[in-house]
Design an enzyme around this catalytic site. Structure first.
Site, PDB file in Angstrom:
ATOM      1  CB  CYS A  43      -1.067  -0.159   1.213  1.00 52.12           C
ATOM      2  SG  CYS A  43      -1.931   1.724   1.177  1.00 52.12           S
ATOM      3  CB  CYS A  48      -4.041   2.658  -1.411  1.00 48.43           C
ATOM      4  SG  CYS A  48      -3.081   1.488  -0.402  1.00 48.43           S
ATOM      5  CE  LYS A  51      -5.281   3.465  -5.958  1.00 44.85           C
ATOM      6  NZ  LYS A  51      -5.927   2.589  -5.321  1.00 44.85           N
ATOM      7  CE1 TYR A 177      -7.147  -1.291  -6.146  1.00 44.92           C
ATOM      8  CE2 TYR A 177      -8.028  -3.698  -6.332  1.00 44.92           C
ATOM      9  CZ  TYR A 177      -7.418  -3.314  -6.101  1.00 44.92           C
ATOM     10  OH  TYR A 177      -5.918  -3.325  -5.148  1.00 44.92           O
ATOM     11  CD  GLU A 181      -7.645   1.982  -8.324  1.00 44.12           C
ATOM     12  OE1 GLU A 181      -8.760   3.076  -7.574  1.00 44.12           O
ATOM     13  OE2 GLU A 181      -7.044   1.723  -8.511  1.00 44.12           O
ATOM     14  CG  HIS A 437     -28.747  23.625  -1.194  1.00 41.30           C
ATOM     15  ND1 HIS A 437     -28.863  22.992  -2.316  1.00 41.30           N
ATOM     16  CD2 HIS A 437     -28.650  25.345  -1.634  1.00 41.30           C
ATOM     17  CE1 HIS A 437     -29.117  24.445  -3.971  1.00 41.30           C
ATOM     18  NE2 HIS A 437     -29.015  25.370  -3.132  1.00 41.30           N
ATOM     19  CD  GLU A 442     -28.446  19.562  -1.911  1.00 40.12           C
ATOM     20  OE1 GLU A 442     -29.101  20.407  -1.339  1.00 40.12           O
ATOM     21  OE2 GLU A 442     -27.766  20.157  -2.520  1.00 40.12           O
TER      22      GLU A 442
END
Length: 448
Positions: A43, A48, A51, A177, A181, A437, A442
């Site tokens: 990782c 990760c 990346k 993934y 990616e 908002h 939302e």
């Protein structure tokens, strides 16, 4: 335990191994951790973390273009791969040092070298033998490369962060993934990307509507997909380019680089586990029980090497649970029932809980709610890219079973939404929550 050199010997200083080492030492255990490559594991070193930094870098291609619509007089910008590459590698080195400092500050002895299990309570690193009351295997996983002629001409995610230059054309084999990616990253950096998959399904574990939206957006951006296509061999041409030949007579593809993203297999080769009476499963993983214990009472395993859930946060929790349970007299187990995950594609997608298909298979029916909209930023930027949020709800109890989304900042929004799914909140409780908002998030409380 005083009869042993250590109370705990950890093999692998990745996320799971480091967490287990640190926590066990905090409980008073004498701990050593062996690492054959670099402290931090996949990782931190080649997964990760670097990346995600490349993902940030790639996003500037669109951000700079969008800025002009917001009044910024952005000149034509050139991208320098070596600058980003070197800065990313420098950050990785910094984090690696921080991991080493963490181990040292917690009185964990770090031993650099490849460790091999020589018995239920013994390990060898180089020419030195060590004994331990408990052994923890946390060696992670490694890229799986198909056994085809010319496979050595391709690269994996292990090598992609050190490229001397960017390819103008890249073929990515896979549909998970990692494949999606890097498809987004290289496309934003200006390469022509071809993604090849054996089936016609990408990102199999994610909500289909969300994945279909990513596929449509990716194709609109120029990423080429070749489905139901199997690579047969790779050849080096006189020009230096690569020729990828497919089975079944499909038209070959000429490219500058082949990136294999065809899955990851547990990193168990040559670990000597048979010396402790441990047999691997059909996938090469170490079988463990709910407490991460193998068939040998003194040997445990956590993380990708067990092939339970190949995610860094899961490995960290498994390592923590092991250390608390075995050395802290605070037994607990990891709950695998509601794990959020994300794909840092362009745009990113994320999900937690059951997909619609999974809910219908387990319950027979379910309710679904969606919000399909253009983010405000995309509207002003003149970008037609639409976000999509989907909520899967129990047909009788109104409990939210799953939330899935694609669009800007989806992983950031999903992390908070995962708390609600984990807490088994109802759709009514979402409806009763006042919207913030204007925000994309939302939409989670406005679906009717």
């Amino acid at each position: 335990m005083a009869d042993y050199d250590f109370d705990l010997f950890v093999i692998g200083a990745g996320s799971g191994g480091v967490r287990a080492s640190r926590v066990a030492a905090a409980h008073g255990a004498r701990v050593a951790v062996a690492e054959e490559y670099r402290v931090g594991g996949t990782c931190v070193i080649r997964g990760c973390v670097p990346k995600k930094l490349l993902v940030y870098g790639a996003h500037f291609a669109e951000d700079l273009a969008d800025a002009r619509r917001f009044g910024w007089k952005v000149p034509t910008c050139d991208f320098d791969w070596t600058t980003l590459r070197d800065n990313v590698l420098a950050e990785v080195k910094r984090i690696e040092g921080a991991y080493g400092t963490t181990l040292a500050s917690n009185n964990v002895e770090t031993i650099l070298g490849r460790a091999i299990v020589t018995g239920p309570n013994s390990v060898r690193v180089g020419e030195t033998d060590y004994t331990a009351a408990k052994i923890l295997i946390a060696t992670g996983a490694t890229p799986d490369v198909p056994a085809i002629p010319g496979a050595e001409l391709g690269i994996t995610s292990n090598e992609v962060f050190d490229l001397p230059s960017l390819p103008k054309r890249i073929l990515i084999a896979g549909a998970g993934y990692i494949a999606n990616e890097f498809a987004g990253i290289f496309q934003q950096f200006g390469a022509h990307v071809t993604l090849v998959n054996r089936t016609d399904v990408i990102l199999r574990q994610y909500e289909r509507q969300i994945v279909e939206r990513l596929l449509a957006i990716s194709m609109a951006k120029g990423i080429e997909f070749k489905f139901n296509t199997t690579m047969e061999k790779i050849e080096r041409l006189e020009s230096g380019a690569l020729k990828v030949v497919f089975a079944g007579g499909a038209e070959p593809v000429e490219t500058d680089m082949v990136l294999f993203a065809t899955g990851r297999r547990p990193n168990t080769k040559g670990l000597g586990l048979e010396a402790a009476g441990i047999q691997l499963d059909d996938h090469g993983a170490i079988p463990v029980d709910a407490d991460s214990k193998t068939v040998a009472d003194s040997v445990y395993a956590v993380g990708d090497v067990t092939n339970r859930v190949q995610l860094t946060p899961v490995a960290i929790r498994e390592g923590h649970a092991f250390a608390d349970s075995v050395f802290g007299n605070k037994p607990w187990r990891v709950d695998y029932g509601c794990i959020p995950s994300a794909v840092f594609s362009h745009p990113p997608l994320a999900g937690v809980g059951l997909t619609e298909e999974q809910a219908r298979l387990s319950l027979g029916s379910c309710k679904t709610y969606t919000a399909d909209f253009r983010a405000m930023k995309n509207v002003l930027a003149g970008r037609n890219e639409r976000a999509l949020y989907k909520m899967v709800v129990h047909p009788e109890t109104d409990v939210v079973l799953g939330i899935h989304m694609i669009g800007p900042d989806s992983p950031e929004i999903l992390q908070a939404a995962a708390v609600a799914v984990k807490a088994k909140l109802t759709k009514q409780q979402f409806d009763e929550t006042v919207a913030l908002h204007p925000s994309m998030a939302e939409e989670l409380v406005l679906m009717r």
